[in-house]
Design an enzyme around this catalytic site. Structure first.
Site, short mmCIF file in Angstrom:
data_model
loop_
_atom_site.label_atom_id
_atom_site.label_comp_id
_atom_site.label_asym_id
_atom_site.label_seq_id
_atom_site.Cartn_x
_atom_site.Cartn_y
_atom_site.Cartn_z
CG ASP A 28 23.47 1.51 61.09
OD1 ASP A 28 22.42 1.31 60.47
OD2 ASP A 28 24.61 1.51 60.57
CG HIS A 86 20.79 3.81 54.13
ND1 HIS A 86 20.88 2.55 54.64
CD2 HIS A 86 21.00 3.67 52.79
CE1 HIS A 86 21.13 1.68 53.67
NE2 HIS A 86 21.21 2.33 52.54
CG HIS A 100 15.35 -2.35 59.59
ND1 HIS A 100 14.77 -2.90 58.48
CD2 HIS A 100 16.66 -2.19 59.29
CE1 HIS A 100 15.70 -3.10 57.55
NE2 HIS A 100 16.86 -2.68 58.02
C1 SDX Z 1 20.06 0.83 57.92
O1 SDX Z 1 16.69 -0.67 54.69
C2 SDX Z 1 17.69 -1.32 55.11
O2 SDX Z 1 17.79 -2.52 54.98
C3 SDX Z 1 18.73 -0.46 55.80
C4 SDX Z 1 19.88 -1.22 56.48
C5 SDX Z 1 20.75 -1.92 55.48
O3 SDX Z 1 21.45 -2.88 55.85
O4 SDX Z 1 20.84 -1.41 54.32
O5 SDX Z 1 19.37 -2.18 57.39
C6 SDX Z 1 20.79 -0.28 57.24
O6 SDX Z 1 19.93 1.87 57.34
C7 SDX Z 1 19.44 0.59 59.27
C8 SDX Z 1 18.59 1.80 59.78
C9 SDX Z 1 19.57 2.87 60.32
N1 SDX Z 1 18.82 4.12 60.64
C10 SDX Z 1 18.61 4.50 61.91
O7 SDX Z 1 18.93 3.84 62.90
C11 SDX Z 1 17.93 5.86 62.03
C12 SDX Z 1 16.83 5.80 63.12
N2 SDX Z 1 15.75 4.94 62.59
C13 SDX Z 1 14.61 5.66 62.00
O8 SDX Z 1 14.98 6.79 61.25
C14 SDX Z 1 13.66 4.67 61.27
O9 SDX Z 1 13.44 3.63 62.12
C15 SDX Z 1 14.05 4.12 59.91
C16 SDX Z 1 14.42 5.18 58.95
C17 SDX Z 1 15.17 3.15 60.04
C18 SDX Z 1 12.85 3.36 59.39
O10 SDX Z 1 11.84 4.30 59.19
P1 SDX Z 1 10.37 3.86 58.65
O11 SDX Z 1 10.36 2.47 58.19
O12 SDX Z 1 9.93 4.92 57.70
O13 SDX Z 1 9.52 3.84 59.95
P2 SDX Z 1 8.55 4.97 60.40
O14 SDX Z 1 9.26 6.29 60.31
O15 SDX Z 1 7.29 4.81 59.65
O16 SDX Z 1 8.36 4.57 61.93
C19 SDX Z 1 7.18 4.02 62.39
C20 SDX Z 1 6.95 4.73 63.73
C21 SDX Z 1 6.80 6.22 63.59
O17 SDX Z 1 6.01 6.63 64.70
P3 SDX Z 1 4.55 7.32 64.37
O18 SDX Z 1 4.86 8.54 63.52
O19 SDX Z 1 3.77 6.26 63.66
O20 SDX Z 1 4.00 7.68 65.74
O21 SDX Z 1 8.10 4.54 64.59
C22 SDX Z 1 8.68 5.81 64.86
C23 SDX Z 1 8.19 6.77 63.80
O22 SDX Z 1 8.17 8.10 64.33
N3 SDX Z 1 10.13 5.61 64.77
C24 SDX Z 1 11.01 6.07 65.67
C25 SDX Z 1 12.25 5.62 65.24
N4 SDX Z 1 12.11 4.92 64.11
C26 SDX Z 1 10.80 4.92 63.82
N5 SDX Z 1 10.83 6.81 66.77
C27 SDX Z 1 11.96 7.10 67.47
N6 SDX Z 1 13.21 6.72 67.12
C28 SDX Z 1 13.37 5.97 66.02
N7 SDX Z 1 14.59 5.55 65.69
#
Ligand code: SDX
Length: 413
Positions: free
Chosen positions: A346, A251, A290
């Site tokens: 971010d 996050h 996201h």
């Molecule tokens: C913020 O919610 C908000 O609004 C948050 C925010 C706000 O203003 O409050 O916008 C601020 O927190 C932005 C997000 C910052 N976090 C990151 O950048 C961390 C990296 N991102 C990931 O951890 C992830 O994308 C999340 C946590 C942001 C979202 O996760 P989800 O919605 O649970 O998505 P998911 O894990 O189900 O992903 C779907 C697929 C998966 O692949 P499969 O298992 O289906 O094969 O996409 C992959 C995930 O493994 N994936 C990624 C990835 N993010 C998702 N793979 C590689 N790198 C990534 N960053």
């Protein structure tokens, strides 16, 4: 279990409230605060004006804005015994840990809305429009927003062994914050205090970043504030819980994680190998993906432009080459495209904070300060809901062992 089912892992498709504060359309990359597009607010408004809009639901008149601004700035200073609180931390404590505790510390002071009957009574009266109760709630909100920068600045300066400074009047909220962070106090230098004026381009850039980070509907930290707030503690304790949630690298901690990731990649030539490691789940591509945005995070385009304006003043950070190479390669790679992963807020914000000279572990703090506004806006909306506050108490699907009898210690193998 009466037809219960797990609401998709991580509340993937669960609405917990009705809200009129922020609207996100994840498929089309739309973000609006009380109906106003984020692009217009970032280009034409200011952080405190947007704060008023998020909390009270309308753009303020001139007199409303100046009253709100003076109240927030008036409530900025904190009792000097807070210095002892910050000095109790180890010299290298993470500023997010300090800030999380500091909000709870505020609650110990201003607990007039603490979990006593008076607290409940206060919220009930406020929900019924009682002027004194509403004024009391507003004062809590002014304190929260006003002191967020003071606490953040104390967490910043305590680790540098520097005295705290109180900003002069006449500065904007963001300029006051920069003053508290960077002004040289008398003990900082032999030649006596100089008159510190934040750089206008950097102050404006921070104000825009604060607008972009102010709210984002039911993100993890805002949900945490409401989950906690639903049992009616004082609002500072609810915000402390939200601060702890935002700390995580999934996050708000992502802006710090992005820079650590870019530094570990080292140069554009190492990007292909890094992306291969991400595909093998050995590394995380921070700043991408996201839960809601499945095309693009509209804030990332605005932030990208702010970055160029900041670099024009601070000098271009060579880390930008690695960031651009990573950005361009991931957006063309089937693995990320098929998972609808795009840069989020971010991905670029950490590069700006780094160019402005902030230490990496302070970046999430720069996310908390503006997000306090979104947290208190949602908290106020819940406290004033006509149907009253209902404690958030979800159910579960039990998958543990069925009933069994106790076995005395001597009979256990
Ligand atoms: C913020 O919610 C908000 O609004 C948050 C925010 C706000 O203003 O409050 O916008 C601020 O927190 C932005 C997000 C910052 N976090 C990151 O950048 C961390 C990296 N991102 C990931 O951890 C992830 O994308 C999340 C946590 C942001 C979202 O996760 P989800 O919605 O649970 O998505 P998911 O894990 O189900 O992903 C779907 C697929 C998966 O692949 P499969 O298992 O289906 O094969 O996409 C992959 C995930 O493994 N994936 C990624 C990835 N993010 C998702 N793979 C590689 N790198 C990534 N960053």
């Amino acid at each position: 279990e009466r037809g219960l089912r797990v609401a998709d892992k991580g509340f993937l498709n669960t609405a917990v409230i009705e809200s009129s504060i922020t609207y996100i359309d994840g498929d089309n990359g739309v973000l609006r605060y009380r109906g106003y597009p984020i692009e217009q607010l970032a280009a034409r408004s200011s952080f405190l004006e947007v704060s008023y809009l998020l909390i009270y639901g309308a753009l303020p008149s001139g007199s409303q804005l100046s009253h709100f601004t003076s109240e927030v700035l008036l409530h900025g200073p904190i009792h000097s015994d807070a210095e002892g609180f910050f000095r109790a931390f180890r010299y290298d404590a993470h500023p997010m840990a300090m800030l999380t505790s500091a909000f709870s510390y505020l609650g110990s002071y201003y607990g007039e809305a603490n979990p006593s009957l008076q607290g409940q009574d206060l919220f009930t009266k406020a929900a019924k429009g009682d002027a004194v109760a509403l004024q009391n709630m507003d004062r809590q909100i002014f304190r929260m927003i006003g002191k967020a920068t003071t606490l953040a600045a104390m967490a910043y300066r305590i680790r540098q062994g520097r005295d705290f400074v109180v900003p002069p009047t006449g500065m904007s909220y963001t300029e006051s914050f920069l003053y508290q962070l960077d002004h040289l106090s008398p003990t900082d230098q032999l030649s006596g205090p100089q008159s510190y004026k934040p750089h206008p381009v950097l102050a404006k850039a921070l104000d825009i970043l604060f607008i972009l980070h102010a709210d984002h509907e039911m993100n993890a930290s805002s949900t945490t504030v409401l989950q906690t707030g639903s049992s009616l503690p004082d609002p500072f304790s609810a915000v402390a819980a939200g601060c702890a949630s935002l700390y995580g690298p999934l996050h708000g901690g992502a802006n710090e994680a992005v820079i650590r990731m870019l530094l570990s990649i080292g140069s554009p030539k190492n990007v292909p190998a890094f992306l291969e490691a991400v595909k093998k789940r050995e590394k995380v591509l921070s700043g991408f993906g996201h839960r809601v945005y499945k095309t693009s995070d509209p804030r990332s385009f605005i932030i990208r432009k702010v970055a160029d304006e900041v670099f024009a003043v601070t000098g271009r950070d060579p880390l930008l080459d690695t960031a651009m190479a990573l950005h361009d390669a991931a957006l063309k790679d089937e693995y990320f495209v098929s998972r609808k992963l795009a840069p989020n807020v971010d991905f670029w914000s950490g590069l700006i904070y780094r160019a402005m000279g902030f230490p990496m572990d302070f970046f999430p703090v720069l996310f908390v300060v503006p997000r306090v506004v979104g947290w208190v806006a949602h908290w106020r909306q819940m406290m004033l809901s006509p149907s009253g506050v209902k404690i958030w108490r979800p159910r579960q699907i039990y998958v543990g062992p069925s009933t069994r009898d106790y076995v005395p210690l001597e009979e256990r193998t």
